[in-house]
Structures are given as structure tokens and as C-alpha cells.
Motif scaffolding. Structure first.
Motif, PDB file in Angstrom:
ATOM      1  N   GLU A 305       0.810  -1.214   0.000  1.00  0.00           N
ATOM      2  CA  GLU A 305       0.000   0.000   0.000  1.00  0.00           C
ATOM      3  C   GLU A 305       0.852   1.275   0.000  1.00  0.00           C
ATOM      4  O   GLU A 305       0.403   2.312  -0.454  1.00  0.00           O
ATOM      5  CB  GLU A 305      -0.939   0.013   1.212  1.00  0.00           C
ATOM      6  N   ALA A 312      -8.152   0.456   6.323  1.00  0.00           N
ATOM      7  CA  ALA A 312      -9.245  -0.044   5.477  1.00  0.00           C
ATOM      8  C   ALA A 312      -8.695  -0.597   4.174  1.00  0.00           C
ATOM      9  O   ALA A 312      -9.141  -1.652   3.685  1.00  0.00           O
ATOM     10  CB  ALA A 312     -10.253   1.068   5.210  1.00  0.00           C
ATOM     11  N   ASP A 313      -7.720   0.099   3.589  1.00  0.00           N
ATOM     12  CA  ASP A 313      -7.128  -0.369   2.326  1.00  0.00           C
ATOM     13  C   ASP A 313      -6.329  -1.643   2.524  1.00  0.00           C
ATOM     14  O   ASP A 313      -6.305  -2.515   1.646  1.00  0.00           O
ATOM     15  CB  ASP A 313      -6.235   0.721   1.741  1.00  0.00           C
ATOM     16  N   LYS A 316      -8.823  -4.419   2.730  1.00  0.00           N
ATOM     17  CA  LYS A 316      -9.378  -4.667   1.395  1.00  0.00           C
ATOM     18  C   LYS A 316      -8.407  -5.470   0.550  1.00  0.00           C
ATOM     19  O   LYS A 316      -8.806  -6.409  -0.161  1.00  0.00           O
ATOM     20  CB  LYS A 316      -9.701  -3.336   0.716  1.00  0.00           C
ATOM     21  N   ARG A 317      -7.121  -5.118   0.611  1.00  0.00           N
ATOM     22  CA  ARG A 317      -6.109  -5.846  -0.158  1.00  0.00           C
ATOM     23  C   ARG A 317      -6.007  -7.298   0.322  1.00  0.00           C
ATOM     24  O   ARG A 317      -5.707  -8.200  -0.474  1.00  0.00           O
ATOM     25  CB  ARG A 317      -4.755  -5.146  -0.041  1.00  0.00           C
ATOM     26  N   GLY A 319      -8.514  -8.950   1.344  1.00  0.00           N
ATOM     27  CA  GLY A 319      -9.792  -9.585   1.063  1.00  0.00           C
ATOM     28  C   GLY A 319     -10.610  -9.861   2.304  1.00  0.00           C
ATOM     29  O   GLY A 319     -11.390 -10.811   2.354  1.00  0.00           O
ATOM     30  N   GLU A 321     -12.749  -8.014   5.937  1.00  0.00           N
ATOM     31  CA  GLU A 321     -13.350  -6.845   6.547  1.00  0.00           C
ATOM     32  C   GLU A 321     -12.357  -6.230   7.540  1.00  0.00           C
ATOM     33  O   GLU A 321     -11.563  -6.961   8.157  1.00  0.00           O
ATOM     34  CB  GLU A 321     -14.637  -7.218   7.286  1.00  0.00           C
TER      35      GLU A 321
END
Length: 368
Positions: A305, A312-313, A316-317, A319, A321
Motif C-alpha cells: 500500500e 481499510a485499504d 481490502k487488499r 480480502g 473486513e
């Protein structure tokens, strides 16, 4: 035929080894020495030193202790751990034999007294006696995040009482930032919160360049300005890397001293390369060893990142929550591998760890 003069490498990258000159810590030293000479109650006589791995905490403790000895103080250095009280008592009084040492109740901090089961004088009495044998007593404790709470309660309580009795005593303790904060915020350790806080920041690259220039010059080796700049930038102002890079570049340059005293670009390149390999081995690997698979996956996602990553990112990366990754983030923060500078964001705590994780992501994940 006259023998050529033998030069010794001025850089000391061994753990805790004291280099000939410590840079970037002048104000800490001035505050400490000034406090010793300033009389009972001077703030810096009680000091806590924090910083990440390799930031020079142990070296600084050694330097402060040496300076105290130079002006006539008795100095006792110990490392925190399960046997630290036995070690401390032995250093204070080598002839004392300790059968057992335990603490009960509200261990001597403002209220209550520590209970010690010893055959010989108790800890406070030993400290008091050592204070009277010289200008005063300095106790340094390294890796304090590993200290048993009962041991620190007893030591802190004894120091507090001796200060109240106007004895010349100083306590300096060092450790990882979160570990130190957890300790001083613990039960019955309010006294230690009053310690002057010294956080070891990264060292100015100007000071790093000057240190490299002087370190090479005393042994006759010559660095060009652009080489000094390259070496300084490669350290990121990190105390241990300064010693590592200086050590390896000097070693390569010393090999051709007989034919040329000028440091070559190849010396600098190989020196930095070897230093970074060693840095990975002794700083990065121990920092991430024994983390869980989920935590390692979190580190890899973080590294991908950027320097500062949104939690949050990262989730997300991965996969997942965000709530499902909170335990990984928390464990890495507790191990001081990463930190959260602002709410919702994380970054690596150790220089170049992000680059190391990126370069070795597949191998790191394959360990599981």
C-alpha cells in the motif's frame, strides 16, 4: 624495514558496543551530566530512554554510565529480566548472598512496603550504602520492557525513598516505546512517570556525514563529498545503520590502503550492500520472527500500500473486513513492528522494513 602502521576500524556495529564518538545525543548527555552536578532533585537524574530497535539505547546508557564514573559516581548497569534483582544486589554488594527475593503488597511506592526475603541488607540499604561510597549512585536498566513488574516496583520504591532522604541517586532506564509506557502505567509505578523522557529520534544527516568524514579521516582514508552524501542517505539517520555502513565501507577501503588512501565508489557500493544484508539479519528478521501467518499477510499488504497505509485499504487488499484484521494490527503494534501515527493509518516502525517485506514477500509467506 619499518612496519606499516596498523589502523583499527573506528565503527562498532556490535550490539551495545560503544563507538568512539556518539552523535546526535548531545542534549541528552548535557542534561544528564548537568543533573548529576546539579544536586538532589535535578529532573534528569530520573530518566527514561525510548526508541525502536537499533536506535542506540544501549550505547547511550553505556555512555551516560561512563560519564558518571568519570566525575566520581558509582555506576551499576543491569539488563532487565527474571534475575535482574539478583544481578542488581550482586553489583551493589558482591559479597551478599540472596536466597530469595519477592515482593508483596503495594511495593513501596508512596504507600505500603516491599517485603524482601534476604539474608543480608535489603535493597534500599544497599543502595544507600553505595551512595555514600562516592559522589552518588547511578543505576541503568536496559531492555526495561522485559522487567518483572515486582522488580521494578521494588527498585523504583527504593530510589524514591532515597530521593526523599536527599541521597545522591540516579535511575536511567531504557526500552522499546510501547513496552516502557506499559511499564510506567502499570500498578504502583506512578513515580516512574515523572522520569524525564528522552525519545531517540533519527540522527541529522548533517551529523552523519560529519561522523563518517571524521571517522575515515583519523585513519587516513579519504571520502569525497558525493560518497559521504550517499552513505549518509543510506543510513536514514538510524544509529545502528550508521555503524554498519561505516564499518563495511571502511573495511573494503582498508584492503587497498597500501596503493590508495582514497575510498572508491565500489567500496561504498559494496559497503552499503553488505551493511543492508547484515541489517536485515539482525534487525528485520528478529522483528518479524514468530509473527502469525495472518500478521505476516497484514505486513505484506501494508508494504504494498505504501509508506503510510490506510487500515481499510490494507484489509481490502487482504480480502477481509477491517474488523477481521484488527487482531493482526494490534499484535504487530504490540511487537513494535508497526505503529499507528494517526487513527485509521499504519506505518512501519523500523527503517527499510517495508522494502525488505516487499522484496521477500513470497519467501516470507512461504514460511507458513
Amino acid at each position: 624495514m619499518a612496519r606499516s602502521k596498523k589502523y583499527f576500524n573506528p565503527f562498532k556495529p556490535s550490539a551495545g558496543a560503544e563507538p568512539p564518538r556518539i552523535i546526535g545525543r548531545d542534549q541528552v548527555v548535557l542534561d544528564f551530566v548537568g543533573a548529576l552536578e546539579g544536586g538532589v532533585g535535578a529532573p534528569a537524574r530520573l530518566m527514561r530512554v525510548t526508541g525502536p530497535r537499533g536506535s542506540g539505547k544501549t550505547v547511550l546508557l553505556t555512555d551516560l554510565g561512563s560519564r558518571a564514573q568519570d566525575i566520581g559516581w558509582n555506576v551499576v548497569n543491569i539488563t532487565a529480566g527474571i534475575n535482574m534483582l539478583d544481578d542488581l544486589i550482586h553489583e551493589l554488594s558482591p559479597d551478599s548472598s540472596v536466597d530469595s527475593l519477592s515482593v508483596a503488597g503495594n511495593a513501596a511506592i508512596a504507600s505500603g512496603e516491599a517485603v524482601m526475603k534476604v539474608k543480608h541488607p535489603n535493597l534500599r540499604a544497599l543502595m544507600k550504602r553505595c551512595c555514600g561510597k562516592s559522589k552518588g549512585l547511578v543505576i541503568t536498566i536496559d531492555e526495561v520492557q522485559d522487567a518483572p513488574i515486582e522488580a521494578m516496583q521494588l527498585i523504583a520504591g527504593s530510589v524514591q525513598h532515597l530521593i526523599r532522604e536527599k541521597k545522591d541517586i540516579s535511575l536511567v532506564f531504557a526500552g522499546l516505546p510501547m513496552g516502557v509506557m506499559d511499564l510506567i502505567n502499570g500498578k504502583a509505578l506512578t513515580f516512574l512517570r515523572r522520569a524525564q523522557s528522552e525519545e531517540l529520534d533519527f540522527i541529522s544527516l548533517i551529523e552523519v556525514r560529519l561522523s563518517f568524514r571524521d571517522g575515515f579521516a583519523v585513519s587516513g582514508l579519504i571520502l569525497r563529498d558525493e560518497q559521504l552524501e550517499m552513505m549518509a542517505r543510506a543510513t536514514a539517520g538510524y544509529a545502528y545503520l550508521i555503524q554498519l555502513i561505516g564499518y563495511y565501507v571502511w573495511r573494503f577501503a582498508d584492503l587497498h590502503r597500501a596503493r590508495s588512501m582514497e575510498v572508491s565508489d565500489e567500496d561504498v557500493r559494496l559497503g552499503i550492500e553488505n551493511a543492508m544484508t547484515r541489517f536485515h539479519e539482525v534487525v528485520h528478521e528478529p522483528a518479524i520472527s514468530r509473527v502469525t501467518k495472518g500478521a505476516m499477510e497484514y505486513l505484506v499488504a501494508m508494504a504494498q500500500e505504501g509508506e503510510r497505509a490506510s487500515t481499510a485499504d490494507v484489509a481490502k487488499r487482504m480480502g477481509r473486513e477491517p474488523k477481521a484484521t484488527s487482531s493482526f494490527r494490534r499484535s504487530l503494534i504490540q511487537r513494535e513492528v508497526i505503529q499507528s501515527p494517526v487513527r485509521g493509518y499504519v506505518e512501519f516502525s523500523v527503517p527499510f522494513l517495508r522494502e525488505y517485506v516487499l522484496e521477500n514477500a513470497d519467501e516470507l509467506l512461504d514460511r507458513y
